[in-house]
Write a protein that holds these residues in place. Structure first.
Motif, PDB file in Angstrom:
ATOM      1  N   LEU A  58       1.992 -22.772  -5.075  1.00  0.00           N
ATOM      2  CA  LEU A  58       1.455 -21.465  -5.443  1.00  0.00           C
ATOM      3  C   LEU A  58       1.382 -21.402  -6.961  1.00  0.00           C
ATOM      4  CD1 LEU A  58       0.624 -18.488  -5.245  1.00  0.00           C
ATOM      5  CD2 LEU A  58       3.049 -17.900  -4.975  1.00  0.00           C
ATOM      6  N   ASP A  59       0.175 -21.318  -7.469  1.00  0.00           N
ATOM      7  CA  ASP A  59      -0.092 -21.165  -8.895  1.00  0.00           C
ATOM      8  C   ASP A  59      -0.604 -19.747  -9.104  1.00  0.00           C
ATOM      9  OD1 ASP A  59      -0.943 -21.343 -11.534  1.00  0.00           O
ATOM     10  OD2 ASP A  59      -2.652 -22.653 -11.097  1.00  0.00           O
ATOM     11  N   VAL A  60       0.124 -18.947  -9.892  1.00  0.00           N
ATOM     12  CA  VAL A  60      -0.304 -17.574 -10.178  1.00  0.00           C
ATOM     13  C   VAL A  60      -1.102 -17.585 -11.476  1.00  0.00           C
ATOM     14  CG1 VAL A  60       0.398 -15.201 -10.621  1.00  0.00           C
ATOM     15  CG2 VAL A  60       1.661 -16.592  -8.953  1.00  0.00           C
ATOM     16  N   ALA A  61      -2.386 -17.255 -11.388  1.00  0.00           N
ATOM     17  CA  ALA A  61      -3.275 -17.305 -12.550  1.00  0.00           C
ATOM     18  C   ALA A  61      -3.221 -15.982 -13.308  1.00  0.00           C
ATOM     19  CB  ALA A  61      -4.701 -17.589 -12.102  1.00  0.00           C
ATOM     20  N   VAL A  62      -2.884 -16.083 -14.595  1.00  0.00           N
ATOM     21  CA  VAL A  62      -2.879 -14.895 -15.466  1.00  0.00           C
ATOM     22  C   VAL A  62      -3.609 -15.257 -16.761  1.00  0.00           C
ATOM     23  CG1 VAL A  62      -1.485 -12.912 -16.143  1.00  0.00           C
ATOM     24  CG2 VAL A  62      -0.496 -14.616 -14.615  1.00  0.00           C
ATOM     25  N   ASP A  63      -4.783 -15.850 -16.590  1.00  0.00           N
ATOM     26  CA  ASP A  63      -5.585 -16.287 -17.735  1.00  0.00           C
ATOM     27  C   ASP A  63      -6.797 -15.384 -17.949  1.00  0.00           C
ATOM     28  OD1 ASP A  63      -6.910 -17.042 -15.432  1.00  0.00           O
ATOM     29  OD2 ASP A  63      -6.995 -19.175 -15.909  1.00  0.00           O
ATOM     30  N   HIS A  64      -6.812 -14.227 -17.316  1.00  0.00           N
ATOM     31  CA  HIS A  64      -8.009 -13.385 -17.278  1.00  0.00           C
ATOM     32  C   HIS A  64      -8.408 -12.844 -18.648  1.00  0.00           C
ATOM     33  CE1 HIS A  64      -6.025 -13.340 -13.344  1.00  0.00           C
ATOM     34  NE2 HIS A  64      -7.209 -13.186 -12.827  1.00  0.00           N
ATOM     35  N   GLU A  66      -1.794  -5.765 -19.254  1.00  0.00           N
ATOM     36  CA  GLU A  66      -1.895  -5.452 -20.687  1.00  0.00           C
ATOM     37  C   GLU A  66      -0.684  -5.987 -21.457  1.00  0.00           C
ATOM     38  OE1 GLU A  66      -4.157  -2.250 -18.423  1.00  0.00           O
ATOM     39  OE2 GLU A  66      -2.236  -3.294 -18.213  1.00  0.00           O
ATOM     40  N   ASN A  67       0.501  -5.884 -20.872  1.00  0.00           N
ATOM     41  CA  ASN A  67       1.726  -6.354 -21.529  1.00  0.00           C
ATOM     42  C   ASN A  67       2.122  -7.693 -20.915  1.00  0.00           C
ATOM     43  OD1 ASN A  67       4.427  -6.844 -22.337  1.00  0.00           O
ATOM     44  ND2 ASN A  67       4.755  -4.656 -22.671  1.00  0.00           N
ATOM     45  N   MET A  68       1.704  -8.759 -21.557  1.00  0.00           N
ATOM     46  CA  MET A  68       1.917 -10.076 -20.977  1.00  0.00           C
ATOM     47  C   MET A  68       3.382 -10.508 -20.998  1.00  0.00           C
ATOM     48  SD  MET A  68      -0.650 -11.544 -19.524  1.00  0.00           S
ATOM     49  CE  MET A  68      -0.247 -13.296 -19.588  1.00  0.00           C
ATOM     50  N   ASP A  69       4.150 -10.010 -21.945  1.00  0.00           N
ATOM     51  CA  ASP A  69       5.586 -10.318 -21.929  1.00  0.00           C
ATOM     52  C   ASP A  69       6.207  -9.844 -20.621  1.00  0.00           C
ATOM     53  OD1 ASP A  69       6.613 -11.146 -24.921  1.00  0.00           O
ATOM     54  OD2 ASP A  69       4.864  -9.832 -24.998  1.00  0.00           O
ATOM     55  N   ASP A  70       5.890  -8.609 -20.239  1.00  0.00           N
ATOM     56  CA  ASP A  70       6.432  -8.074 -18.996  1.00  0.00           C
ATOM     57  C   ASP A  70       5.909  -8.840 -17.781  1.00  0.00           C
ATOM     58  OD1 ASP A  70       7.842  -6.204 -20.421  1.00  0.00           O
ATOM     59  OD2 ASP A  70       6.513  -4.517 -19.937  1.00  0.00           O
ATOM     60  N   VAL A  71       4.621  -9.168 -17.806  1.00  0.00           N
ATOM     61  CA  VAL A  71       4.022  -9.888 -16.680  1.00  0.00           C
ATOM     62  C   VAL A  71       4.710 -11.237 -16.477  1.00  0.00           C
ATOM     63  CG1 VAL A  71       1.927 -11.049 -15.867  1.00  0.00           C
ATOM     64  CG2 VAL A  71       1.781  -8.757 -16.849  1.00  0.00           C
ATOM     65  N   VAL A 104       8.364 -15.010 -13.752  1.00  0.00           N
ATOM     66  CA  VAL A 104       9.444 -16.002 -13.841  1.00  0.00           C
ATOM     67  C   VAL A 104      10.559 -15.657 -12.867  1.00  0.00           C
ATOM     68  CG1 VAL A 104      11.267 -16.901 -15.338  1.00  0.00           C
ATOM     69  CG2 VAL A 104       8.918 -16.775 -16.174  1.00  0.00           C
ATOM     70  N   LYS A 105      10.883 -14.371 -12.762  1.00  0.00           N
ATOM     71  CA  LYS A 105      11.907 -13.949 -11.799  1.00  0.00           C
ATOM     72  C   LYS A 105      11.441 -14.167 -10.366  1.00  0.00           C
ATOM     73  CE  LYS A 105      13.919 -10.442 -14.867  1.00  0.00           C
ATOM     74  NZ  LYS A 105      14.083  -8.974 -15.100  1.00  0.00           N
ATOM     75  N   ALA A 106      10.142 -13.954 -10.119  1.00  0.00           N
ATOM     76  CA  ALA A 106       9.604 -14.161  -8.770  1.00  0.00           C
ATOM     77  C   ALA A 106       9.552 -15.638  -8.407  1.00  0.00           C
ATOM     78  CB  ALA A 106       8.208 -13.547  -8.669  1.00  0.00           C
ATOM     79  N   LEU A 121      -3.751 -20.939 -23.953  1.00  0.00           N
ATOM     80  CA  LEU A 121      -3.047 -21.477 -25.111  1.00  0.00           C
ATOM     81  C   LEU A 121      -2.245 -20.395 -25.835  1.00  0.00           C
ATOM     82  CD1 LEU A 121      -2.580 -23.835 -27.113  1.00  0.00           C
ATOM     83  CD2 LEU A 121      -4.675 -23.117 -28.279  1.00  0.00           C
ATOM     84  N   GLY A 122      -2.843 -19.211 -25.998  1.00  0.00           N
ATOM     85  CA  GLY A 122      -2.180 -18.154 -26.748  1.00  0.00           C
ATOM     86  C   GLY A 122      -1.033 -17.483 -26.025  1.00  0.00           C
ATOM     87  N   GLN A 123      -0.968 -17.623 -24.702  1.00  0.00           N
ATOM     88  CA  GLN A 123       0.082 -16.964 -23.918  1.00  0.00           C
ATOM     89  C   GLN A 123       1.105 -17.945 -23.350  1.00  0.00           C
ATOM     90  OE1 GLN A 123       0.201 -13.814 -24.040  1.00  0.00           O
ATOM     91  NE2 GLN A 123      -1.824 -12.867 -23.928  1.00  0.00           N
ATOM     92  N   ALA A 124       0.837 -19.229 -23.404  1.00  0.00           N
ATOM     93  CA  ALA A 124       1.708 -20.213 -22.749  1.00  0.00           C
ATOM     94  C   ALA A 124       3.136 -20.181 -23.274  1.00  0.00           C
ATOM     95  CB  ALA A 124       1.115 -21.610 -22.915  1.00  0.00           C
ATOM     96  N   ARG A 125       3.303 -19.873 -24.544  1.00  0.00           N
ATOM     97  CA  ARG A 125       4.654 -19.871 -25.114  1.00  0.00           C
ATOM     98  C   ARG A 125       5.557 -18.835 -24.453  1.00  0.00           C
ATOM     99  NH1 ARG A 125       5.347 -15.552 -28.346  1.00  0.00           N
ATOM    100  NH2 ARG A 125       3.475 -14.426 -29.042  1.00  0.00           N
ATOM    101  N   LEU A 126       4.961 -17.760 -23.885  1.00  0.00           N
ATOM    102  CA  LEU A 126       5.777 -16.739 -23.229  1.00  0.00           C
ATOM    103  C   LEU A 126       6.544 -17.324 -22.046  1.00  0.00           C
ATOM    104  CD1 LEU A 126       3.252 -13.738 -23.151  1.00  0.00           C
ATOM    105  CD2 LEU A 126       5.087 -14.169 -24.807  1.00  0.00           C
ATOM    106  N   LEU A 127       5.945 -18.318 -21.404  1.00  0.00           N
ATOM    107  CA  LEU A 127       6.628 -19.021 -20.319  1.00  0.00           C
ATOM    108  C   LEU A 127       7.492 -20.160 -20.849  1.00  0.00           C
ATOM    109  CD1 LEU A 127       7.108 -19.798 -17.332  1.00  0.00           C
ATOM    110  CD2 LEU A 127       4.947 -21.090 -17.437  1.00  0.00           C
TER     111      LEU A 127
END
Length: 279
Positions: free
Chosen positions: A18-24, A37-42, A47-49, A58-64
């Motif tokens: 299961l790959d959850v896509a959040v690249d929209h 809107e708040n990618m930190d929260d997403v 991660v907990k799920a 590229l710009g959001q990958a560091r959050l993970l």
């Protein structure tokens, strides 16, 4: 070529993912960021799920990847950006992959990269641009042993169906999936067919390349789970769902339900019980 990174994508018992896509947000469409809107929260919620992977830019990958520990979901990195989802379309449309995408994926410790192969009615130049991106990425992916996920995307005419609407014609999907394999896909992320009983044809034409099924627009939980069970029965190796997870009132619950179907063989009714049970 042995793609060791995929050992961190697919569950070792079920062989599925299961790959959850959040690249929209990458595509610049205002409606695409509703609920994210708040990618930190997403990302924290996902991660907990704990799905098998999260698909980010590229710009959001560091959050993970900045999160400590080795039990977090794997990263699938989106590599290309396009403006093909608006209604009406812009007068000039494009599709580009970003420079040094494979090297960036290596630095970010991604398990795979994802690139589109889009077919828009009357716009062959977009398909050509996607093919050029795929060929460039394939060369670099081979050098670094980075799995390349190609996303064949058969789209309806935006003027009649609106942006991002899938054409579920089985023959069209099969032909584009075949082209993805011919271009060197290590993974294929494919549209669902209008008649889910046809999906074995998509899996068959992909051969030994794993097929992950796209989720598309928001549907109710039972419909989503029934469709998931059906495509798995047709031979799919997993799913890539975005809005049906991140825009869900209980992302952890629907993730738990989907993981149960994928990895434990849960029925639809058993999985539905988990949707409200995970906090």
């Amino acid at each position: 070529m042995t793609l060791f990174r995929l050992n961190r994508l697919f569950n070792p018992e079920s062989g599925r993912a299961l790959d959850v896509a959040v690249d929209h947000g990458f595509f610049g469409e205002p409606s695409f960021i509703t609920g994210i809107e708040n990618m930190d929260d997403v990302v924290n919620t996902l991660v907990k799920a704990n799905p098998d992977a999260i698909q980010l830019t590229l710009g959001q990958a560091r959050l993970l990847q900045s999160k400590p520990g080795k039990a977090k979901p794997s990263l699938v990195l989106r590599t290309d950006v396009a403006n093909v989802y608006g209604n009406p379309l812009d007068t000039h449309i494009f599709s580009h992959h970003f420079p040094h995408a494979i090297e960036e994926a290596v630095r970010l410790d991604a398990v795979a990269v994802c690139v589109n192969l889009m077919q828009l009615p009357g716009r062959p130049e977009i398909r050509e641009a996607c093919i050029q991106s795929i060929m460039a990425l394939r060369a670099e992916a081979t050098k670094y042993n980075m799995p390349l996920m190609i996303e064949p995307l058969v789209m309806q005419d935006n003027s009649t169906a609106g942006g991002y609407m899938v054409d579920g014609d089985t023959d069209k999907i099969v032909a584009l999936v075949r082209q993805a394999r011919e271009l060197g896909a290590d993974l294929i992320k494919a549209d669902p067919t209008d008649n889910v009983a046809d999906y074995h044809r998509v899996v068959e034409v992909a051969g030994d390349i794993p097929v992950l099924v796209r989720g598309g627009g928001r549907v109710d939980d039972r419909t989503l789970l029934e469709r998931t069970v059906a495509v798995l029965e047709q031979g799919a190796s997993g799913i890539v769902y975005g809005r049906n997870v991140v825009q869900h009132p209980n992302p952890a619950g629907i993730t738990a339900a989907l993981m149960a179907v994928l990895h434990s063989g849960a029925s639809v009714d058993e999985a539905l019980q988990l949707v409200g049970g995970a906090a």
